[in-house]
Structures are given as structure tokens and as C-alpha cells.
Design a protein around this motif. Structure first.
Motif, PDB file in Angstrom:
ATOM      1  N   TYR A  31     -10.169  11.421   3.490  1.00  0.00           N
ATOM      2  CA  TYR A  31     -11.142  10.533   4.530  1.00  0.00           C
ATOM      3  C   TYR A  31     -10.518   9.559   5.181  1.00  0.00           C
ATOM      4  O   TYR A  31      -9.443   9.071   4.834  1.00  0.00           O
ATOM      5  CB  TYR A  31     -12.443  10.243   3.674  1.00  0.00           C
ATOM      6  CG  TYR A  31     -12.311   9.280   2.777  1.00  0.00           C
ATOM      7  CD1 TYR A  31     -11.364   9.059   1.544  1.00  0.00           C
ATOM      8  CD2 TYR A  31     -12.694   7.787   3.164  1.00  0.00           C
ATOM      9  CE1 TYR A  31     -11.543   8.206   0.712  1.00  0.00           C
ATOM     10  CE2 TYR A  31     -12.483   6.710   2.200  1.00  0.00           C
ATOM     11  CZ  TYR A  31     -12.019   6.876   1.099  1.00  0.00           C
ATOM     12  OH  TYR A  31     -11.850   5.871   0.237  1.00  0.00           O
ATOM     13  N   HIS A  47      -4.951   3.727  11.380  1.00  0.00           N
ATOM     14  CA  HIS A  47      -5.621   4.590  10.738  1.00  0.00           C
ATOM     15  C   HIS A  47      -5.560   6.242  10.870  1.00  0.00           C
ATOM     16  O   HIS A  47      -5.608   6.786  10.132  1.00  0.00           O
ATOM     17  CB  HIS A  47      -7.287   4.223  10.920  1.00  0.00           C
ATOM     18  CG  HIS A  47      -7.795   3.043  10.182  1.00  0.00           C
ATOM     19  ND1 HIS A  47      -8.065   3.135   8.847  1.00  0.00           N
ATOM     20  CD2 HIS A  47      -8.124   1.710  10.691  1.00  0.00           C
ATOM     21  CE1 HIS A  47      -8.650   2.042   8.595  1.00  0.00           C
ATOM     22  NE2 HIS A  47      -8.539   1.254   9.477  1.00  0.00           N
ATOM     23  N   ARG A  50      -2.393   7.065   9.162  1.00  0.00           N
ATOM     24  CA  ARG A  50      -2.643   7.390   7.925  1.00  0.00           C
ATOM     25  C   ARG A  50      -3.467   8.538   7.576  1.00  0.00           C
ATOM     26  O   ARG A  50      -3.172   9.333   6.444  1.00  0.00           O
ATOM     27  CB  ARG A  50      -3.282   6.221   7.191  1.00  0.00           C
ATOM     28  CG  ARG A  50      -3.551   6.222   5.627  1.00  0.00           C
ATOM     29  CD  ARG A  50      -3.900   4.920   5.127  1.00  0.00           C
ATOM     30  NE  ARG A  50      -5.627   4.799   5.461  1.00  0.00           N
ATOM     31  CZ  ARG A  50      -6.082   3.453   5.237  1.00  0.00           C
ATOM     32  NH1 ARG A  50      -5.485   2.599   4.506  1.00  0.00           N
ATOM     33  NH2 ARG A  50      -7.224   3.440   5.531  1.00  0.00           N
ATOM     34  N   ARG A 140      -6.699   6.452 -12.664  1.00  0.00           N
ATOM     35  CA  ARG A 140      -6.745   7.350 -11.580  1.00  0.00           C
ATOM     36  C   ARG A 140      -5.401   8.289 -11.572  1.00  0.00           C
ATOM     37  O   ARG A 140      -4.451   7.979 -12.418  1.00  0.00           O
ATOM     38  CB  ARG A 140      -6.762   6.583 -10.548  1.00  0.00           C
ATOM     39  CG  ARG A 140      -7.902   5.693 -10.130  1.00  0.00           C
ATOM     40  CD  ARG A 140      -7.799   4.763  -9.002  1.00  0.00           C
ATOM     41  NE  ARG A 140      -6.969   4.029  -8.893  1.00  0.00           N
ATOM     42  CZ  ARG A 140      -6.107   3.329  -7.944  1.00  0.00           C
ATOM     43  NH1 ARG A 140      -6.871   3.354  -6.794  1.00  0.00           N
ATOM     44  NH2 ARG A 140      -5.436   2.410  -8.312  1.00  0.00           N
ATOM     45  N   ALA A 180      -7.882  -2.872  -6.156  1.00  0.00           N
ATOM     46  CA  ALA A 180      -9.246  -2.910  -6.800  1.00  0.00           C
ATOM     47  C   ALA A 180      -9.817  -1.633  -6.397  1.00  0.00           C
ATOM     48  O   ALA A 180      -9.144  -0.801  -6.129  1.00  0.00           O
ATOM     49  CB  ALA A 180      -9.993  -4.154  -5.824  1.00  0.00           C
ATOM     50  N   ILE A 206      -4.727  -0.603   5.681  1.00  0.00           N
ATOM     51  CA  ILE A 206      -4.549  -1.273   6.965  1.00  0.00           C
ATOM     52  C   ILE A 206      -5.075  -2.646   7.061  1.00  0.00           C
ATOM     53  O   ILE A 206      -3.811  -3.294   7.787  1.00  0.00           O
ATOM     54  CB  ILE A 206      -5.559  -0.380   7.974  1.00  0.00           C
ATOM     55  CG1 ILE A 206      -5.371   1.095   7.884  1.00  0.00           C
ATOM     56  CG2 ILE A 206      -5.286  -0.972   9.315  1.00  0.00           C
ATOM     57  CD1 ILE A 206      -4.017   1.829   8.246  1.00  0.00           C
ATOM     58  N   ARG A 208      -4.514  -4.648   4.395  1.00  0.00           N
ATOM     59  CA  ARG A 208      -3.010  -5.359   3.610  1.00  0.00           C
ATOM     60  C   ARG A 208      -2.056  -5.473   4.441  1.00  0.00           C
ATOM     61  O   ARG A 208      -1.648  -6.456   4.638  1.00  0.00           O
ATOM     62  CB  ARG A 208      -2.998  -4.240   2.631  1.00  0.00           C
ATOM     63  CG  ARG A 208      -1.812  -4.731   1.763  1.00  0.00           C
ATOM     64  CD  ARG A 208      -1.137  -3.278   0.930  1.00  0.00           C
ATOM     65  NE  ARG A 208       0.056  -3.428   0.368  1.00  0.00           N
ATOM     66  CZ  ARG A 208       1.139  -3.450   0.653  1.00  0.00           C
ATOM     67  NH1 ARG A 208       1.351  -2.867   2.044  1.00  0.00           N
ATOM     68  NH2 ARG A 208       2.278  -3.429  -0.094  1.00  0.00           N
ATOM     69  N   THR A 241      -8.452  -7.514   0.062  1.00  0.00           N
ATOM     70  CA  THR A 241      -8.458  -7.246   1.593  1.00  0.00           C
ATOM     71  C   THR A 241      -8.843  -5.695   1.721  1.00  0.00           C
ATOM     72  O   THR A 241      -8.580  -4.833   0.942  1.00  0.00           O
ATOM     73  CB  THR A 241      -6.938  -7.225   2.187  1.00  0.00           C
ATOM     74  OG1 THR A 241      -6.064  -6.413   1.697  1.00  0.00           O
ATOM     75  CG2 THR A 241      -6.443  -8.668   2.070  1.00  0.00           C
ATOM     76  N   GLY A 242      -9.600  -5.355   2.673  1.00  0.00           N
ATOM     77  CA  GLY A 242     -10.336  -4.248   3.005  1.00  0.00           C
ATOM     78  C   GLY A 242     -10.876  -4.164   4.323  1.00  0.00           C
ATOM     79  O   GLY A 242     -11.372  -4.947   4.831  1.00  0.00           O
TER      80      GLY A 242
HETATM   81  N1  PDD Z   1     -11.629   1.876   1.098  1.00  0.00           N
HETATM   82  N2  PDD Z   1      -7.455   0.702  -1.746  1.00  0.00           N
HETATM   83  C1  PDD Z   1      -8.500   1.408  -2.131  1.00  0.00           C
HETATM   84  C2  PDD Z   1      -8.553   2.220  -3.228  1.00  0.00           C
HETATM   85  C3  PDD Z   1      -9.481   1.713  -0.980  1.00  0.00           C
HETATM   86  O1  PDD Z   1     -10.106   2.615  -1.157  1.00  0.00           O
HETATM   87  C4  PDD Z   1      -9.477   0.946   0.163  1.00  0.00           C
HETATM   88  C5  PDD Z   1     -10.402   1.196   1.519  1.00  0.00           C
HETATM   89  C6  PDD Z   1      -8.336   0.064   0.434  1.00  0.00           C
HETATM   90  C7  PDD Z   1      -8.401  -0.700   1.695  1.00  0.00           C
HETATM   91  O2  PDD Z   1      -7.812  -0.278   2.708  1.00  0.00           O
HETATM   92  P1  PDD Z   1      -8.071  -0.485   4.448  1.00  0.00           P
HETATM   93  O3  PDD Z   1      -7.689  -2.036   4.252  1.00  0.00           O
HETATM   94  O4  PDD Z   1      -7.247   0.594   4.884  1.00  0.00           O
HETATM   95  O5  PDD Z   1      -9.647  -0.316   4.244  1.00  0.00           O
HETATM   96  C8  PDD Z   1      -7.269  -0.243  -0.633  1.00  0.00           C
HETATM   97  C9  PDD Z   1     -12.431   2.179   1.938  1.00  0.00           C
HETATM   98  C10 PDD Z   1     -12.873   1.201   2.762  1.00  0.00           C
HETATM   99  C11 PDD Z   1     -13.611   3.109   1.407  1.00  0.00           C
HETATM  100  O6  PDD Z   1     -13.232   3.748   0.552  1.00  0.00           O
HETATM  101  O7  PDD Z   1     -14.700   2.962   1.799  1.00  0.00           O
END
Ligand code: PDD
Length: 286
Positions: A31, A47, A50, A140, A180, A206, A208, A241-242
């Protein structure tokens, strides 16, 4: 809410999938989650890249063309999101329908595609006041770099954190803090910013990567080197960050207060730089 499922735009309560979809049976899919500001997707190409990588790593034979853009535009339109800001665009692709078997289907299957766009505003309280998190063993699988729809360990860790009065959990692998449950983690210590390297143990976020760029462009000292749990007591600041968090501070980890539970100056500076970027790229009238 109108969603997209296997070529159709339907009300979410009328959208169905085949029970033999391998995503449903085996979590055999990937996803992507995008942030939308003022109708425009944040770091779309990153995105997309990735997402294609995740598909390739799971050996799902599917090449993304322009469906990500088309589906988003249609969902945005059909759900009348024109006047809404801070949306979350979710899309998943599974290996498709086949009778349950661990081996990939011999015949080529049509992938299963599901997508939605929903409102997801920033949690202002957390953004301004910070989060309280706990640490938890990172149990995990060893391919956290793939954005796989199988997230049971992440869900368990998040729920355990909530049940114990925390907002989230930081995973610890071999004494090292990885990330996290749905975001990446950064620490500030003696004027250096630390975050885990983009290895198989974390998702290369992304957000990060964007925050790393912000650090490098603005003269912050940054090291892609992980923090060990035993150093937590010596940390000056911490933040997550996320996609839906941007830069959200952490003010407490287990029973350790970070910066007397106040949001630190480095974190605030990065929040400001992030907002300036958004202002210039998403909101400025040309
Ligand atoms: N989560 N690490 C994990 C385990 C994640 O699930 C996510 C993103 C990130 C941060 O990635 P990004 O900056 O690309 O959103 C790091 C998404 C948002 C989710 O599962 O809803």
C-alpha cells in the motif's frame, strides 16, 4: 464515501472484494499513503517510486502508469473535496484472486486495487504539546522497508501502547530504536539529530527523507545512526515524522521526560521549516 475498487467507483458500503483475494487471505499486497494539501499531493513522485519498489520486492508483476493520479483525481472530484484540506489518499494493490495457497498463482492474476481519500487533519494538540510513547520489542518481520499491508505487529504495538496510557510505541531491535508503529523517529542529542538508517529494519519514510533534506539544507548536523535504548536518558529532544504527522514532538518515553516535557527548539525550527515549505509549495497564490 465514494471509494475505488477494482475499476469501479462505489459507495464504500457497496464496495465488495472476492473472498479469495490474496490480500484478504494472506495479506499479500502493498500500500501507499499520501498527504494532500490544498488539493495537491505531497512528494507524489517519491511515493510512487516507493510503491513500485514495494510491488517489485513482493514480486507482484504490475507496473504503475498514471492510475495513481487518475484514481486520486476522480475520488477527489466524486467526494467533493474541493473545499477540504489535509486529506489522506490510501491505495493498496494485492496479488489478486486465487484459491488459497502460499505459492504464487501459476496463472497470471489480475491485481486487486482499492483506494480511498479521507479527511485526516493534523493532530494539533500532539503537534503543539508532544506525545508520550513507550518502547516495545520489534517483533516484526525483517523487511520493514516494504510497505506491506500486513501490519498486525504494528497494530498490536499501537494498541498495547494506548492500553497502557501512551500515545504510541517505539520499536526496539537488538537494543536499537528503529521506528514507531506508523512513523519514523528522530532524536536530538548534543546538537546532532539522529535517525535510524534506511535499512530493512525501517520504512524509508517520505517525510523522514524530506526532514533529512531540511536538516541538510539548513545547516543542522544529522547522522543516520540509530539510538540505543540505554541512551534515552541522555536525549535532548525527540520527534516523529510521517505523512499525517509532519514533525510531531515526543515529550516522554516510558518514564523518561524529554526536555522537561516541553517541545524543544530544534523540533520547533524543523516544524517551522516544514510549514514554510508547505506554504510556498501548496498555498501560495501565483
Ligand atoms: N505510515 N514507518 C512506518 C512503519 C509507517 O507505517 C510509516 C507510514 C512511516 C512514515 O512514512 P511516510 O513518511 O512515508 O508516511 C514510517 C502510514 C502513513 C500508514 O501506515 O498509515
Amino acid at each position: 464515501m465514494i471509494v475505488f475498487v477494482n475499476g469501479k467507483y462505489l459507495n464504500d458500503n457497496e464496495a465488495n472484494i472476492n473472498v479469495n483475494d490474496r490480500g484478504y487471505l494472506l495479506a499479500d499486497g502493498v500500500y501507499e499513503g499520501f498527504r494532500v494539501y490544498n488539493g495537491k499531493i505531497f512528494k507524489f513522485q517519491e511515493h510512487k517510486q516507493r510503491f513500485q519498489r514495494s510491488l517489485n520486492e513482493l514480486k507482484i508483476q504490475y507496473t504503475l502508469k498514471d492510475e495513481l493520479e487518475t484514481i486520486f483525481e476522480n475520488l477527489f472530484e466524486k467526494n467533493s473535496y474541493k473545499n477540504s484540506d489535509e486529506l489522506f489518499y490510501y491505495i493498496q494493490i494485492t496479488r489478486g484472486v486465487a484459491l488459497r495457497d502460499h505459492a504464487f498463482p501459476k496463472e497470471k492474476t489480475k491485481v486487486g486495487i482499492y483506494a480511498f481519500v479521507a479527511k485526516k487533519p493534523l493532530n494539533e494538540k500532539a503537534y503543539n504539546e508532544g506525545l508520550k510513547v513507550c518502547t516495545t520489542p520489534d517483533n516484526r518481520w525483517a523487511r520493514c522497508d516494504i510497505k506491506c499491508i500486513s501490519l498486525t505487529a504494528n497494530c498490536l504495538a499501537k494498541q498495547n501502547a494506548l492500553d497502557n496510557g501512551f500515545d504510541d510505541a517505539l520499536f526496539v531491535h537488538d537494543g536499537v530504536i528503529t521506528e514507531a508503529t506508523a512513523s519514523n523517529v528522530f532524536f536530538v542529542k548534543d546538537n546532532t539529530i539522529y535517525t535510524h538508517g534506511a535499512t530493512n529494519r525501517i520504512l524509508s519514510g517520505i517525510t523522514r527523507n524530506f526532514v533529512i533534506d531540511l536538516c541538510n539544507e539548513n545547516g543542522f548536523k544529522l547522522s543516520e545512526f540509530p539510538l540505543t535504548v540505554d541512551k534515552l536518558k541522555t536525549v535532548d529532544e525527540a520527534f516523529l515524522t510521517g505523512t499525517t504527522l509532519e514533525v510531531t514532538p515526543i515529550v516522554k518515553i516510558n518514564n523518561i521526560s524529554i526536555n522537561e516535557q516541553k517541545v524543544g527548539e530544534t523540533t520547533k525550527k524543523l516544524q517551522k521549516l516544514f510549514k514554510e515549505y508547505l506554504q510556498n509549495n501548496f498555498y501560495k497564490k501565483s
